[in-house]
Enzyme design. Structure first.
Site, short mmCIF file in Angstrom:
data_model
loop_
_atom_site.label_atom_id
_atom_site.label_comp_id
_atom_site.label_asym_id
_atom_site.label_seq_id
_atom_site.Cartn_x
_atom_site.Cartn_y
_atom_site.Cartn_z
N LEU A 70 0.63 -1.21 -0.01
CA LEU A 70 -0.02 -0.07 0.15
C LEU A 70 0.63 1.28 -0.07
O LEU A 70 2.05 1.32 0.49
CB LEU A 70 -0.90 0.13 1.24
CG LEU A 70 -1.93 -1.19 1.24
CD1 LEU A 70 -2.97 -1.02 2.55
CD2 LEU A 70 -2.79 -1.33 -0.01
N HIS A 71 0.28 2.08 -0.54
CA HIS A 71 0.92 3.68 -0.58
C HIS A 71 -0.11 4.77 -0.30
O HIS A 71 -1.19 4.34 -0.32
CB HIS A 71 1.57 3.91 -2.14
CG HIS A 71 0.81 3.61 -3.28
ND1 HIS A 71 -0.12 4.24 -3.55
CD2 HIS A 71 0.97 2.43 -4.26
CE1 HIS A 71 -0.63 3.80 -4.55
NE2 HIS A 71 -0.07 2.46 -5.14
N GLY A 116 -1.71 6.36 -2.26
CA GLY A 116 -2.73 6.48 -3.23
C GLY A 116 -3.64 5.60 -2.84
O GLY A 116 -5.15 5.94 -2.72
N HIS A 117 -3.50 4.63 -2.12
CA HIS A 117 -4.42 3.59 -1.92
C HIS A 117 -5.01 4.14 -0.79
O HIS A 117 -6.29 3.92 -0.52
CB HIS A 117 -3.69 2.36 -1.35
CG HIS A 117 -3.23 1.44 -2.44
ND1 HIS A 117 -1.89 0.93 -2.44
CD2 HIS A 117 -3.68 0.59 -3.23
CE1 HIS A 117 -1.51 0.24 -3.46
NE2 HIS A 117 -2.66 -0.04 -4.10
N GLN A 131 -5.21 -12.06 -12.95
CA GLN A 131 -5.14 -10.97 -13.90
C GLN A 131 -3.66 -10.71 -14.30
O GLN A 131 -3.50 -9.64 -15.10
CB GLN A 131 -5.69 -9.55 -13.04
CG GLN A 131 -4.90 -9.33 -11.92
CD GLN A 131 -5.64 -8.09 -11.12
OE1 GLN A 131 -6.37 -8.59 -10.33
NE2 GLN A 131 -5.06 -6.82 -11.13
N LYS A 172 -6.23 6.15 -11.64
CA LYS A 172 -5.17 6.07 -12.24
C LYS A 172 -5.34 4.60 -13.12
O LYS A 172 -5.00 4.62 -14.09
CB LYS A 172 -4.02 5.52 -11.24
CG LYS A 172 -2.72 4.93 -11.66
CD LYS A 172 -1.76 4.69 -10.59
CE LYS A 172 -1.05 3.42 -10.64
NZ LYS A 172 -1.86 2.21 -10.74
N SER A 187 2.34 4.14 -7.40
CA SER A 187 2.16 2.76 -7.78
C SER A 187 2.90 1.80 -7.19
O SER A 187 4.46 2.00 -7.00
CB SER A 187 2.41 2.61 -9.39
OG SER A 187 2.27 1.12 -9.90
P1 AMP Z 1 -3.62 -1.96 -6.99
O1 AMP Z 1 -3.29 -2.44 -5.67
O2 AMP Z 1 -2.74 -1.52 -7.68
O3 AMP Z 1 -4.30 -2.95 -7.53
O4 AMP Z 1 -4.74 -0.74 -6.80
C1 AMP Z 1 -5.87 -0.85 -5.84
C2 AMP Z 1 -6.74 0.37 -6.11
O5 AMP Z 1 -6.04 1.51 -5.98
C3 AMP Z 1 -7.16 0.70 -7.65
O6 AMP Z 1 -8.57 1.09 -7.77
C4 AMP Z 1 -6.21 1.43 -8.05
O7 AMP Z 1 -6.96 2.31 -9.30
C5 AMP Z 1 -5.85 2.43 -7.06
N1 AMP Z 1 -4.83 3.11 -6.85
C6 AMP Z 1 -3.69 2.81 -7.05
N2 AMP Z 1 -2.56 3.67 -7.14
C7 AMP Z 1 -3.20 4.74 -7.15
C8 AMP Z 1 -2.80 6.20 -7.27
N3 AMP Z 1 -1.67 6.81 -7.10
N4 AMP Z 1 -3.88 7.34 -6.88
C9 AMP Z 1 -5.19 6.85 -6.65
N5 AMP Z 1 -5.77 5.36 -6.71
C10 AMP Z 1 -4.77 4.34 -7.16
#
Ligand code: AMP
Length: 251
Positions: free
Chosen positions: A33-34, A36-37, A64, A156, A192
């Site tokens: 997690l970062h 953004g999450h 996926q 994103k 990301s």
């Molecule tokens: P992931 O863990 O990369 O599959 O992302 C999980 C959710 O977090 C998805 O809905 C992504 O679009 C969202 N997400 C990932 N990175 C960001 C970001 N920088 N800003 C906003 N949402 C994000």
């Protein structure tokens, strides 16, 4: 905060909440997690309120990833993710394993998929033919397990959000999809989990993603007459390909 690994336990919790009329907001992630999450978590909390529940799922979904993609080396740190979720006020972290999500047992192997057949074929889907099938399948499963009233996705992954909205409409999932803005590093790179792959000057070359979008915006604002989309695309392509490591899949 509760930490749940079992589908059955998560489903029971969801049912109890439903009976009690509790509003549930859901943020599906692949972990590592970062900020953004966490911005999605905050949005889910604002929308569900103090009396609502916020569930974050952490699951690196194998279906996926293509056969040549980074499934096995995708970054994982469940202990850190759990700490971040607790600090962010999450109510439940749901972190199933592959056997929970894709069971193969005496009754047979996992063999049912959800396929969106229009939006999934283009852009990201053109170079990753089974990617969105994996996404729609796992998200449909997670919706059935967590049974949220609303789920927050990031802009994103714009195409992903559009496909999930389509799936929810087409299959009548009783869930509202909220799309939250892209959260960026101070220099503009979208946050990301995969950014850790960017070694050396790849990190600065990656800024071209943001800058090419900004360049198109600037060109549009500066234009006195409508610009053909084809020309905007051509210009963006040239701009991106000035970066030696850039390999363009689509604009
Ligand atoms: P992931 O863990 O990369 O599959 O992302 C999980 C959710 O977090 C998805 O809905 C992504 O679009 C969202 N997400 C990932 N990175 C960001 C970001 N920088 N800003 C906003 N949402 C994000």
């Amino acid at each position: 905060m509760r930490f749940v690994r079992s589908v059955a336990v998560m489903q029971r919790l969801a049912k109890d909440w439903q009976r009690a009329g509790v509003r549930v907001g859901f943020v599906p992630t692949m972990g590592y997690l970062h900020q953004g999450h966490l911005s999605l978590v905050q949005r889910a909390r604002r929308l569900t309120g103090k009396s609502g529940k916020v569930v974050v799922s952490i699951y690196v979904n194998p279906t996926q990833f293509g056969p040549k993609e980074d499934f096995s080396r995708y970054p994982r740190d469940l202990a850190r993710d759990t700490r971040l979720c607790r600090a962010a006020g999450v109510d439940v972290v749901f972190a199933p394993d592959d056997r929970q999500m894709y069971p193969t047992n005496a009754t047979g192997r996992f063999s049912t998929f959800v396929v969106e057949e229009d939006l999934s074929r283009r852009m990201e889907g053109a170079s990753r033919p089974t990617h969105f099938r994996g996404v729609t399948t796992v998200v449909a499963k997670l919706f059935n397990i967590v049974q949220p009233q609303l789920a927050v996705f990031g802009a994103k992954d714009y195409q992903q959000a559009a496909i999930i909205k389509r799936m929810v409409r087409d299959l009548n999932f009783p869930v509202k999809i909220v799309v939250a803005p892209t959260f960026r590093e101070p220099d503009g790179l979208a946050m990301s989990s995969r950014n850790r792959y960017l070694e050396g000057d790849l990190r600065s070359q990656a800024l071209v993603l943001r800058r090419s979008i900004q360049k198109v915006q600037t060109d549009l604002h500066a234009a006195r007459r409508p610009i053909p989309a084809a020309r905007l695309k051509r210009n963006a392509k040239q701009f991106i390909e000035r970066q030696p490591a850039a390999r363009l899949d689509y604009i």
